[in-house]
Write an enzyme that holds these catalytic residues in place. Structure first.
Site, mmCIF file in Angstrom:
data_model
loop_
_atom_site.group_PDB
_atom_site.id
_atom_site.type_symbol
_atom_site.label_atom_id
_atom_site.label_comp_id
_atom_site.label_asym_id
_atom_site.label_seq_id
_atom_site.Cartn_x
_atom_site.Cartn_y
_atom_site.Cartn_z
ATOM 1 N N LYS A 182 40.763 53.857 11.636
ATOM 2 C CA LYS A 182 40.426 53.175 12.890
ATOM 3 C C LYS A 182 39.099 52.423 12.768
ATOM 4 O O LYS A 182 38.902 51.399 13.422
ATOM 5 C CB LYS A 182 40.417 54.168 14.065
ATOM 6 C CG LYS A 182 41.805 54.771 14.342
ATOM 7 C CD LYS A 182 42.849 53.690 14.631
ATOM 8 C CE LYS A 182 44.214 54.231 14.927
ATOM 9 N NZ LYS A 182 45.221 53.190 15.189
ATOM 10 N N ALA A 202 38.844 57.072 9.437
ATOM 11 C CA ALA A 202 38.641 56.054 8.392
ATOM 12 C C ALA A 202 39.498 54.829 8.677
ATOM 13 O O ALA A 202 39.043 53.684 8.545
ATOM 14 C CB ALA A 202 38.988 56.632 7.017
ATOM 15 N N ILE A 206 44.671 58.949 25.675
ATOM 16 C CA ILE A 206 45.736 58.387 26.494
ATOM 17 C C ILE A 206 46.930 59.353 26.483
ATOM 18 O O ILE A 206 47.280 59.891 25.418
ATOM 19 C CB ILE A 206 46.186 57.004 25.934
ATOM 20 C CG1 ILE A 206 44.974 56.092 25.658
ATOM 21 C CG2 ILE A 206 47.181 56.328 26.879
ATOM 22 C CD1 ILE A 206 44.083 55.803 26.833
ATOM 23 N N SER A 233 40.377 52.856 17.865
ATOM 24 C CA SER A 233 40.253 54.055 18.713
ATOM 25 C C SER A 233 38.769 54.335 18.908
ATOM 26 O O SER A 233 37.946 53.962 18.042
ATOM 27 C CB SER A 233 40.902 55.251 18.018
ATOM 28 O OG SER A 233 40.483 56.452 18.631
ATOM 29 N N TYR A 274 42.256 59.640 9.972
ATOM 30 C CA TYR A 274 42.488 58.780 11.147
ATOM 31 C C TYR A 274 41.245 57.933 11.460
ATOM 32 O O TYR A 274 41.336 56.727 11.703
ATOM 33 C CB TYR A 274 42.860 59.680 12.322
ATOM 34 C CG TYR A 274 43.276 58.954 13.576
ATOM 35 C CD1 TYR A 274 44.531 58.355 13.686
ATOM 36 C CD2 TYR A 274 42.425 58.880 14.676
ATOM 37 C CE1 TYR A 274 44.918 57.716 14.853
ATOM 38 C CE2 TYR A 274 42.812 58.242 15.844
ATOM 39 C CZ TYR A 274 44.053 57.659 15.927
ATOM 40 O OH TYR A 274 44.440 57.020 17.084
ATOM 41 N N ASN A 323 50.091 47.925 16.700
ATOM 42 C CA ASN A 323 49.912 49.136 17.514
ATOM 43 C C ASN A 323 50.404 50.420 16.840
ATOM 44 O O ASN A 323 49.950 51.509 17.193
ATOM 45 C CB ASN A 323 50.640 48.904 18.854
ATOM 46 C CG ASN A 323 50.780 50.153 19.670
ATOM 47 O OD1 ASN A 323 49.832 50.589 20.318
ATOM 48 N ND2 ASN A 323 51.969 50.761 19.622
HETATM 49 P P1 NAI Z 1 52.975 57.249 19.754
HETATM 50 O O1 NAI Z 1 53.037 58.305 18.728
HETATM 51 O O2 NAI Z 1 53.413 57.541 21.142
HETATM 52 O O3 NAI Z 1 53.739 55.943 19.243
HETATM 53 C C1 NAI Z 1 53.506 55.413 17.960
HETATM 54 C C2 NAI Z 1 54.723 54.613 17.529
HETATM 55 O O4 NAI Z 1 54.491 54.131 16.193
HETATM 56 C C3 NAI Z 1 56.009 55.446 17.487
HETATM 57 O O5 NAI Z 1 57.046 54.765 18.172
HETATM 58 C C4 NAI Z 1 56.303 55.574 16.005
HETATM 59 O O6 NAI Z 1 57.686 55.685 15.708
HETATM 60 C C5 NAI Z 1 55.694 54.284 15.465
HETATM 61 N N1 NAI Z 1 55.445 54.359 14.026
HETATM 62 C C6 NAI Z 1 54.880 55.384 13.333
HETATM 63 N N2 NAI Z 1 54.890 55.121 12.024
HETATM 64 C C7 NAI Z 1 55.467 53.901 11.863
HETATM 65 C C8 NAI Z 1 55.772 53.085 10.737
HETATM 66 N N3 NAI Z 1 55.478 53.481 9.483
HETATM 67 N N4 NAI Z 1 56.372 51.893 10.947
HETATM 68 C C9 NAI Z 1 56.677 51.486 12.199
HETATM 69 N N5 NAI Z 1 56.430 52.215 13.296
HETATM 70 C C10 NAI Z 1 55.815 53.408 13.136
HETATM 71 O O7 NAI Z 1 51.422 56.764 19.738
HETATM 72 P P2 NAI Z 1 50.553 56.091 20.886
HETATM 73 O O8 NAI Z 1 49.743 57.139 21.509
HETATM 74 O O9 NAI Z 1 51.384 55.204 21.715
HETATM 75 O O10 NAI Z 1 49.542 55.214 19.984
HETATM 76 C C11 NAI Z 1 49.670 53.824 19.775
HETATM 77 C C12 NAI Z 1 48.426 53.333 19.032
HETATM 78 O O11 NAI Z 1 47.255 53.577 19.807
HETATM 79 C C13 NAI Z 1 48.211 54.042 17.685
HETATM 80 O O12 NAI Z 1 47.737 53.112 16.726
HETATM 81 C C14 NAI Z 1 47.144 55.056 17.998
HETATM 82 O O13 NAI Z 1 46.401 55.406 16.871
HETATM 83 C C15 NAI Z 1 46.319 54.295 19.028
HETATM 84 N N6 NAI Z 1 45.529 55.177 19.870
HETATM 85 C C16 NAI Z 1 46.140 56.136 20.675
HETATM 86 C C17 NAI Z 1 45.357 56.970 21.444
HETATM 87 C C18 NAI Z 1 45.963 58.022 22.327
HETATM 88 O O14 NAI Z 1 45.181 58.784 22.904
HETATM 89 N N7 NAI Z 1 47.268 58.110 22.487
HETATM 90 C C19 NAI Z 1 43.890 56.878 21.437
HETATM 91 C C20 NAI Z 1 43.377 55.840 20.590
HETATM 92 C C21 NAI Z 1 44.176 55.041 19.843
#
Ligand code: NAI
Length: 244
Positions: free
Chosen positions: A156, A154, A185, A139, A152, A87
């Site tokens: 996803k 690329a 989200i 995504s 991003y 995730n």
């Molecule tokens: P967020 O930014 O709230 O949380 C992401 C988490 O990943 C954070 O806790 C961060 O510390 C951690 N992280 C970042 N780099 C890291 C690394 N190198 N090693 C370990 N942990 C790391 O993001 P969110 O919104 O919860 O997104 C979760 C997933 O869902 C992501 O993959 C995002 O691309 C995907 N996503 C989110 C959408 C949205 O609208 N929020 C839409 C589509 C996909």
């Protein structure tokens, strides 16, 4: 209903947002959860908040060395790993003209390399026990593209390709591999988007709103459960119909 009773799950990026909501959901469903995240303080705080069935590991998923060590440690601590939720993800948006090589590379490191490293390190434990559930965060933009998100998008789209490849490679080992494609989200990731754009996105979404992290957590839980035992190689859109 405890659909994940006695299962052990690794959730990357579990300290915040969707990952945190997923850890919470999995615990409600009876699982034990290893939160892997790069941020120490927030990770520890989340694990404490979620209680005894959660343990935090500080892991930078862009380092294969750290990932391998965390996989060994998690397996040792819990005795097995049944579920991997890939995730963790980041954005660093810019148009093609303005995107730096660093921005391109950084997003690939986390969103693509990190997913590969975690799956490479954890899947052998699943193969050994002839059971596993892997769910990757793609995504909607990985399917449709998005202005200002070459890096991003690329990654996803790449995640969907890896999901299908691993579904083929690991299927006979009792492992399912799926992806989810969230729409927009309400998490920190989306808070950086200007309000005007958010209003426009809500307007374009047939359900008329952004999604909540818990709604993505529900989809992860379904795909990680035995209710989804014959689903593999799929990408499930969880997007309020924004893409139809
Ligand atoms: P967020 O930014 O709230 O949380 C992401 C988490 O990943 C954070 O806790 C961060 O510390 C951690 N992280 C970042 N780099 C890291 C690394 N190198 N090693 C370990 N942990 C790391 O993001 P969110 O919104 O919860 O997104 C979760 C997933 O869902 C992501 O993959 C995002 O691309 C995907 N996503 C989110 C959408 C949205 O609208 N929020 C839409 C589509 C996909």
């Amino acid at each position: 209903m405890e659909r994940l009773k006695d299962k052990v799950a690794v959730i990357t990026g579990g300290a915040n947002g969707i990952g945190k909501a997923t850890a919470q959901k999995f615990i409600t469903e009876g699982a034990q959860v290893a939160i892997w995240d790069i941020v120490k303080e927030k990770g520890e705080e989340t694990a404490k908040e979620l209680g005894n069935n959660t343990k935090f590991y500080q892991v930078d998923t862009t380092s294969f060395d750290q990932v391998e060590k965390a996989a060994q440690q998690t397996h040792q601590d819990f005795g097995k790993i049944d579920i991997l939720i890939n995730n963790a993800g980041i954005t660093q948006d810019a148009t093609l003209a303005k995107m730096s090589i660093e921005q391109w590379q950084k997003v690939l490191d986390v969103n693509l390399n990190g997913v590969f490293y975690c799956t490479k390190a954890i899947s052998p434990f699943m193969v050994e026990q002839a059971y596993g559930r892997i769910v990757n965060a793609s995504s909607v933009v990985g399917i449709y593209g998005n202005f200002g998100q070459t890096n991003y998008v690329a990654t996803k789209a790449g995640v969907i390709g890896m999901t299908k490849t691993w579904a083929r490679e690991l299927g006979r080992k009792g492992i399912t591999v799926n992806a989810i494609a969230p729409g927009f989200i309400a998490t920190e990731m989306v808070k950086s988007i200007p309000e005007k754009v958010i209003n426009m996105l809500e307007g374009k979404t047939p359900l008329g709103r952004l999604g909540q992290p818990e709604e993505i957590a529900n989809a992860y839980a379904f795909l990680a459960s035995d209710e989804a035992s014959f689903i593999s190689g799929a990408t499930l859109s969880v997007d309020g119909a924004v893409t139809i």
